[in-house]
Design an enzyme around this catalytic site. Structure first.
Site, PDB file in Angstrom:
ATOM      1  N   HIS A   1      -5.615  86.643-108.896  1.00  0.00           N
ATOM      2  CA  HIS A   1      -4.704  87.305-107.943  1.00  0.00           C
ATOM      3  C   HIS A   1      -5.421  87.636-106.628  1.00  0.00           C
ATOM      4  O   HIS A   1      -5.029  88.563-105.933  1.00  0.00           O
ATOM      5  CB  HIS A   1      -4.106  88.583-108.531  1.00  0.00           C
ATOM      6  CG  HIS A   1      -3.645  88.434-109.945  1.00  0.00           C
ATOM      7  ND1 HIS A   1      -2.388  88.002-110.284  1.00  0.00           N
ATOM      8  CD2 HIS A   1      -4.302  88.605-111.130  1.00  0.00           C
ATOM      9  CE1 HIS A   1      -2.269  87.947-111.601  1.00  0.00           C
ATOM     10  NE2 HIS A   1      -3.428  88.293-112.141  1.00  0.00           N
TER      11      HIS A   1
ATOM     12  N   LYS B   1     -15.214  82.363 -81.071  1.00  0.00           N
ATOM     13  CA  LYS B   1     -14.588  81.705 -82.212  1.00  0.00           C
ATOM     14  C   LYS B   1     -15.289  80.449 -82.693  1.00  0.00           C
ATOM     15  O   LYS B   1     -15.810  79.670 -81.916  1.00  0.00           O
ATOM     16  CB  LYS B   1     -13.155  81.304 -81.839  1.00  0.00           C
ATOM     17  CG  LYS B   1     -12.253  82.475 -81.657  1.00  0.00           C
ATOM     18  CD  LYS B   1     -11.770  83.006 -82.978  1.00  0.00           C
ATOM     19  CE  LYS B   1     -10.372  82.502 -83.225  1.00  0.00           C
ATOM     20  NZ  LYS B   1      -9.854  83.031 -84.465  1.00  0.00           N
TER      21      LYS B   1
ATOM     22  N   LYS C   1       6.378  50.767 -96.968  1.00  0.00           N
ATOM     23  CA  LYS C   1       5.028  50.465 -96.473  1.00  0.00           C
ATOM     24  C   LYS C   1       4.391  51.572 -95.657  1.00  0.00           C
ATOM     25  O   LYS C   1       3.239  51.946 -95.901  1.00  0.00           O
ATOM     26  CB  LYS C   1       5.059  49.160 -95.684  1.00  0.00           C
ATOM     27  CG  LYS C   1       5.271  47.999 -96.613  1.00  0.00           C
ATOM     28  CD  LYS C   1       5.522  46.711 -95.921  1.00  0.00           C
ATOM     29  CE  LYS C   1       6.184  45.765 -96.882  1.00  0.00           C
ATOM     30  NZ  LYS C   1       7.535  46.226 -97.344  1.00  0.00           N
TER      31      LYS C   1
ATOM     32  N   TYR D   1      16.231  43.261-105.501  1.00  0.00           N
ATOM     33  CA  TYR D   1      15.624  43.634-104.226  1.00  0.00           C
ATOM     34  C   TYR D   1      16.677  44.116-103.239  1.00  0.00           C
ATOM     35  O   TYR D   1      17.754  43.546-103.129  1.00  0.00           O
ATOM     36  CB  TYR D   1      14.868  42.439-103.619  1.00  0.00           C
ATOM     37  CG  TYR D   1      14.314  42.769-102.243  1.00  0.00           C
ATOM     38  CD1 TYR D   1      13.082  43.391-102.106  1.00  0.00           C
ATOM     39  CD2 TYR D   1      15.054  42.512-101.082  1.00  0.00           C
ATOM     40  CE1 TYR D   1      12.586  43.734-100.851  1.00  0.00           C
ATOM     41  CE2 TYR D   1      14.571  42.855 -99.825  1.00  0.00           C
ATOM     42  CZ  TYR D   1      13.336  43.464 -99.723  1.00  0.00           C
ATOM     43  OH  TYR D   1      12.854  43.810 -98.482  1.00  0.00           O
TER      44      TYR D   1
ATOM     45  N   GLU E   1      -8.615  73.206 -92.368  1.00  0.00           N
ATOM     46  CA  GLU E   1      -7.198  73.541 -92.160  1.00  0.00           C
ATOM     47  C   GLU E   1      -6.344  72.287 -92.037  1.00  0.00           C
ATOM     48  O   GLU E   1      -5.241  72.201 -92.578  1.00  0.00           O
ATOM     49  CB  GLU E   1      -7.052  74.386 -90.895  1.00  0.00           C
ATOM     50  CG  GLU E   1      -7.606  75.788 -91.063  1.00  0.00           C
ATOM     51  CD  GLU E   1      -7.676  76.532 -89.734  1.00  0.00           C
ATOM     52  OE1 GLU E   1      -6.735  76.423 -88.927  1.00  0.00           O
ATOM     53  OE2 GLU E   1      -8.684  77.200 -89.497  1.00  0.00           O
TER      54      GLU E   1
ATOM     55  N   SER F   1     -12.656  78.003 -79.459  1.00  0.00           N
ATOM     56  CA  SER F   1     -11.358  78.326 -78.874  1.00  0.00           C
ATOM     57  C   SER F   1     -11.493  78.209 -77.366  1.00  0.00           C
ATOM     58  O   SER F   1     -12.537  78.504 -76.805  1.00  0.00           O
ATOM     59  CB  SER F   1     -10.978  79.745 -79.265  1.00  0.00           C
ATOM     60  OG  SER F   1     -10.097  80.299 -78.305  1.00  0.00           O
TER      61      SER F   1
END
Ligand code: ARG
Length: 464
Positions: A162, A289, A331, A323, A296, A283
């Site tokens: 948790h 930063k 594709k 078909y 991510e 940043s």
């Protein structure tokens, strides 16, 4: 102009008006399916060899086809090949150029086959080779994770349930959890490969063909494991592509979970790891930063691959046999799934190898969260207390530690003894992070000896 310079001329007699440019563009696939050219040529070489063996075309025609296709391959490779939208797809483009080069022999290549079994064969051949590349990348990622695990068997971090501090675990053990996931992904890929690697060619348009084809010979030429046994199924189903994308989705979900942990761990609030600068970005406004963009993005890209799985399932759903042109839409999702998964696995193997672990931050977090509370309870159980009572006793001890703003192991012995008189000095060993780790000495547990045994097992399995 040869007969196949325009697609409309491939089946022309019946058609009284040309296609609009919009319809041509809408129905064409050449700008993405040209990626299948190697598989298309490989399939055609095997088909022509079989036609000659069966006496359906002459050896001279076969030789002309082989020679012509070698030139086509060379033109495509060098970039000289002129792909034509008018010729709709990779199959018609290659066949038209072959016919330009070798004349009637080129026109005989399509004997006993249809684009329906041809395209199904091409995708399977192409995907089989991509699966092999993906399997190799999954092994490389596992090796990188095992190396990181090996270096950090004795580093302790809080394990969470948790996302609340639960019990101490070895960082090596934590890394090996991902090795298990990626080893199952590898297994899954190989299982999917076995079903991908079957030959549709010979099913022709849908019903089979009146020519005496030797399908087993073609399968062998193409190193396939078998032949699709029902012509209608062979040309129409794309379950092998769906299954592959499902396996790819699971692998990407595993990557996504790892990404999420890397993002959390490198945040200031955790400070458990550092990710090498080359995998982070700054940043444009906040000079302090360093963002884990790669992790991510991988987390985001897992959504994209799962989306492709949904797309393919929906594409198949409701199609009548056999078909249908819907299948041309298989594709792009498939190509993008392969590209995304391969890039992600490659980049993750490198990024994982470059992480720096901060053991003090991990240990501090484990202490702050009373990660060894279960160990105190287990200690009391060994002194004869029923587990439920021990659990309650420790809850009181944790409460006391909280009010003193200290860890359980920092409470003086007299204080601990107020909770239970049986507590002795050795309780501090049991409540140490190291003691807690070592106590979990069951198969698959986090005790360093168990983790080392797992590392050895993985190394011998991976040959690393
Ligand atoms: N470009 C087509 C595809 O990708 C090839 C098969 C076309 N067959 C047909 N009968 N229209 O599916």
């Amino acid at each position: 102009m040869s007969q196949l310079d325009k697609k409309s001329e491939a089946w022309s007699a019946l058609f009284s008006e040309p296609m609009s440019d919009l319809v041509k563009r809408y129905t064409a696939s050449v700008f993405f399916d040209k990626r299948l050219w190697r598989a298309d040529i490989r399939g055609s070489l095997a088909h022509a060899a079989m036609l000659a063996r069966q006496g359906i075309i002459t050896d001279a025609d076969r030789d002309a086809i082989h020679k012509g296709l070698a030139q086509v391959a060379q033109e495509i490779e060098s970039g000289a090949f002129d792909w034509k939208l008018d010729l709709e797809d990779v199959h018609l483009n290659i066949e038209a150029r072959l016919t330009q080069l070798v004349g009637d022999a080129g026109k005989r290549l399509h004997t006993g086959r249809s684009r329906n079994d041809q395209v199904a064969t091409d995708i399977r051949l192409w995907l089989r080779d991509e699966i092999d590349a993906i399997a190799a990348l999954l092994l490389a990622l596992q090796k990188a994770l095992v190396d990181v695990a090996d270096k950090h068997v004795d580093v302790v971090l809080p394990g969470f349930t948790h996302l609340q501090v639960a019990q101490p675990v070895s960082f090596g053990h934590h890394m090996l959890a991902y090795v298990e996931m990626f080893s199952r992904d590898h297994e899954r890929m190989l299982e999917v490969r076995a079903r991908v690697n079957r030959l549709p060619l010979g099913a022709a348009a849908l019903a089979g063909t009146s020519y005496p084809l030797d399908r087993a010979f073609v399968a062998k030429e193409l190193e396939m494991d078998g032949v699709c046994q029902n012509s209608l199924d062979a040309v129409s189903d794309r379950d092998f592509a769906i299954e592959f994308t499902a396996a790819a989705s699971i692998a990407m979900v595993h990557v996504s979970r790892l990404s999420e942990e890397l993002v959390l761990w490198m945040s200031q609030n955790f400070g458990f790891i550092r990710i090498a600068d080359r995998f982070t970005t700054g940043s444009s406004i906040m000079p302090q930063k360093k963002n884990p963009d790669v992790a991510e993005l991988a987390r985001g890209k897992s959504g994209r691959v799962v989306g492709h799985l949904m797309g393919l399932l929906t594409l198949m759903k409701g199609q009548p046999l056999a078909y249908n042109k819907d299948n041309q839409e298989d594709k792009e999702p498939l190509f993008d799934t392969v590209d995304t998964l391969k890039d992600t696995l490659r980049i993750f193997a490198e990024m994982v190898a470059g992480i720096t672990v901060q053991p003090e931050a991990m240990e501090q977090a484990a202490r702050r969260g009373y990660a060894t509370a279960t160990d105190l309870a287990d200690y009391l159980v060994k002194k004869g207390l029923p587990f439920r009572d021990a659990h309650e006793t420790v809850a009181h001890a944790v409460k006391a530690a909280m009010s003193h703003a200290c860890d359980l192991s920092e409470l003086p012995l007299e204080v601990l003894q107020q909770f239970n008189a049986a507590i002795e000095k050795d309780v501090y060993d049991a409540m140490s992070l190291r003691g807690s780790l070592e106590a979990r000495n069951t198969l698959g547990g986090t005790a360093p000896v168990q983790v080392r045994a797992q590392i050895a097992r993985h190394r011998s399995r991976l040959g690393s």
